[in-house]
Scaffold this active site. Structure first.
Site, mmCIF file in Angstrom:
data_model
loop_
_atom_site.group_PDB
_atom_site.id
_atom_site.type_symbol
_atom_site.label_atom_id
_atom_site.label_comp_id
_atom_site.label_asym_id
_atom_site.label_seq_id
_atom_site.Cartn_x
_atom_site.Cartn_y
_atom_site.Cartn_z
ATOM 1 N N ARG A 122 0.802 -1.226 0.000
ATOM 2 C CA ARG A 122 0.000 0.000 0.000
ATOM 3 C C ARG A 122 0.836 1.279 0.000
ATOM 4 O O ARG A 122 0.345 2.353 0.337
ATOM 5 C CB ARG A 122 -0.990 0.012 1.172
ATOM 6 N N LYS A 143 2.858 11.494 -10.353
ATOM 7 C CA LYS A 143 1.981 10.686 -11.203
ATOM 8 C C LYS A 143 2.767 9.478 -11.704
ATOM 9 O O LYS A 143 3.786 9.615 -12.380
ATOM 10 C CB LYS A 143 1.458 11.507 -12.385
ATOM 11 N N GLU A 185 8.684 18.650 -23.811
ATOM 12 C CA GLU A 185 8.042 19.020 -22.547
ATOM 13 C C GLU A 185 8.575 20.357 -22.023
ATOM 14 O O GLU A 185 7.848 21.105 -21.371
ATOM 15 C CB GLU A 185 8.245 17.923 -21.501
ATOM 16 N N LYS A 227 6.663 23.097 -13.570
ATOM 17 C CA LYS A 227 5.917 21.899 -13.182
ATOM 18 C C LYS A 227 5.651 21.891 -11.676
ATOM 19 O O LYS A 227 4.519 21.619 -11.229
ATOM 20 C CB LYS A 227 6.720 20.652 -13.587
ATOM 21 N N GLU A 237 -4.622 16.737 -9.925
ATOM 22 C CA GLU A 237 -5.170 17.037 -11.247
ATOM 23 C C GLU A 237 -6.686 17.220 -11.225
ATOM 24 O O GLU A 237 -7.415 16.692 -12.060
ATOM 25 C CB GLU A 237 -4.794 15.926 -12.246
ATOM 26 N N ARG A 241 -3.708 21.461 -12.919
ATOM 27 C CA ARG A 241 -2.666 20.503 -13.320
ATOM 28 C C ARG A 241 -2.952 19.907 -14.695
ATOM 29 O O ARG A 241 -2.027 19.465 -15.391
ATOM 30 C CB ARG A 241 -2.515 19.405 -12.278
ATOM 31 N N ASN A 245 -1.073 18.946 -19.620
ATOM 32 C CA ASN A 245 -1.360 18.022 -20.718
ATOM 33 C C ASN A 245 -1.538 18.728 -22.062
ATOM 34 O O ASN A 245 -2.071 18.138 -23.006
ATOM 35 C CB ASN A 245 -2.615 17.198 -20.399
ATOM 36 N N HIS A 248 -1.031 16.804 -25.224
ATOM 37 C CA HIS A 248 -1.019 15.388 -24.888
ATOM 38 C C HIS A 248 -2.269 14.632 -25.330
ATOM 39 O O HIS A 248 -2.210 13.420 -25.515
ATOM 40 C CB HIS A 248 -0.840 15.209 -23.375
ATOM 41 N N HIS A 252 -1.053 11.504 -27.074
ATOM 42 C CA HIS A 252 -1.266 10.160 -26.536
ATOM 43 C C HIS A 252 -2.035 9.285 -27.534
ATOM 44 O O HIS A 252 -1.762 8.086 -27.656
ATOM 45 C CB HIS A 252 -2.041 10.224 -25.225
ATOM 46 N N HIS A 265 7.420 9.824 -26.978
ATOM 47 C CA HIS A 265 6.355 10.592 -26.337
ATOM 48 C C HIS A 265 6.447 12.072 -26.721
ATOM 49 O O HIS A 265 5.457 12.685 -27.122
ATOM 50 C CB HIS A 265 6.452 10.426 -24.824
#
Length: 360
Positions: A122, A143, A185, A227, A237, A241, A245, A248, A252, A265
């Site tokens: 956990r 993330k 980025e 960032k 997010e 946040r 993206n 993206h 993606h 990417h």
């Protein structure tokens, strides 16, 4: 040395940018991580292992309990199979809740190792030691996750690192396509937060093949600060946040449609940004004067066009399962002005119209 701090709900952690720090990894962990680990589990890939794993291992005292595991290089490592294999290895190594996972590698390793750390017992501590420019973005903010055949980064968690240790010397071994992937980025951070940073990049970086370490260190610090500032305001997010993206949603979709690893990417994100900029002008009825930035990216070797013969209908279906989409509606990060991003809903009709002008 440059040092930044990130304040999150889980913990406050340091981002250290220091030449040669990989050779002192253990000492940096002892200095910057309050709770001392009982053991360490270093996860890396086969390319990074051949370059830097031994140097990192030599920084640990002989009596340290250190296990290592090497996964194949590339985006395909962010899979259920690799994730399960790493959990099995961690159990066999008898890691406990005070053990620490160390992600030594690029964004793929950071995401994969971080997800193992987030879910093993956990959640146990982990440290990011990024080895790519792209990872300057992915290593900050917590993330973590893996891919699913239907979409990128759809399985994951929020799990903040205890330390990010960035040695810019390790970046000098990167091939040019990895520089382009990471620099995308950096450019993104300029578009969403700081037009003056975009200008600084244009003035100081004319090639991605010959780097001055001082310029590179400043680039990392400025881009990471963008960032970190956003993450501190919106850790999970639920609001701003999502602006990270930018580029993206389509990027993606292109990665998934072509198959992970066919394009990097960052190269896919550049295509996504090039698509989002004229869409922004149409949506907000504004002129962004972004063309010089696209010329700059093309001069650095980027292809800013959607790959030929890719199905626009399939891209839209991919975008419908993007993390920002909900209730079947597609949401895009667009720019009202450079430095002023907005998350907006875009209809399929609008997207088809824009895609039809770019896709055969």
């Amino acid at each position: 040395m440059k040092m930044l701090r990130v304040n999150s709900s889980q913990q406050t952690y340091s981002i250290v940018i220091e030449k040669g720090s990989r050779k002192e990894a253990y000492n940096y962990i002892q200095k910057h991580v309050a709770k001392k680990p009982t053991s360490y589990f270093i996860i890396t890939d086969d390319k990074v292992a051949s370059l830097y794993l031994e140097e990192v291992l030599r920084s640990f005292p002989n009596d340290s309990k250190v296990e290592t595991h090497i996964v194949p290089n590339g985006e395909k490592a962010k899979s259920f199979r690799q994730y399960e294999e790493l959990l099995t290895k961690a159990l066999q190594a008898k890691l406990d809740r005070k053990s620490m996972i160390i992600a030594l590698g690029g964004g793929v390793i950071g995401d994969l190792a971080g997800f193992v750390a987030a879910t093993f017992m956990r959640g146990i501590p982990f440290v990011q030691i990024p080895t790519t420019l792209l990872a300057h973005d992915s290593s900050v903010g917590g993330k973590v996750g893996i891919n699913h055949p239907l979409g990128k980064n759809l399985i994951g968690a929020f799990h903040q690192p205890s330390l990010v240790l960035y040695d810019p010397e390790m970046l000098l071994s990167l091939p040019i396509h990895e520089w382009r992937s990471g620099f995308a980025e950096v450019i993104k951070h300029g578009f969403i937060a700081d037009e003056s940073f975009l200008q600084w990049l244009t003035d100081n970086i004319r090639t991605l093949e010959d780097w001055d370490l001082e310029v590179l260190t400043q680039l990392l610090a400025r881009s990471i600060q963008v960032k970190a500032t956003i993450v501190e305001q919106d850790e999970r997010e639920s609001g701003i946040r999502a602006y990270l993206n930018f580029g993206h949603t389509l990027g993606h979709a292109i990665e998934a449609e072509l198959g992970y690893g066919v394009v990097t990417h960052g190269e896919a994100v550049v295509v996504g940004m090039a698509f989002a900029l004229p869409l922004s002008e149409t949506y907000f009825n504004k002129t962004l004067s972004y063309e010089p930035h696209m010329t700059y990216l093309k001069n650095l070797g980027y292809n800013i066009n959607i790959p030929e013969h890719i199905s626009k209908e399939k891209l839209i279906e991919r975008m419908k399962i993007d993390k920002k989409s909900y209730n079947g509606s597609i949401h895009f990060v667009l720019l009202k002005h450079i430095g002023d991003p907005q998350l907006v809903e875009i209809s399929e009709e609008e997207l088809l119209k824009q895609l039809s002008s770019e896709v055969d």
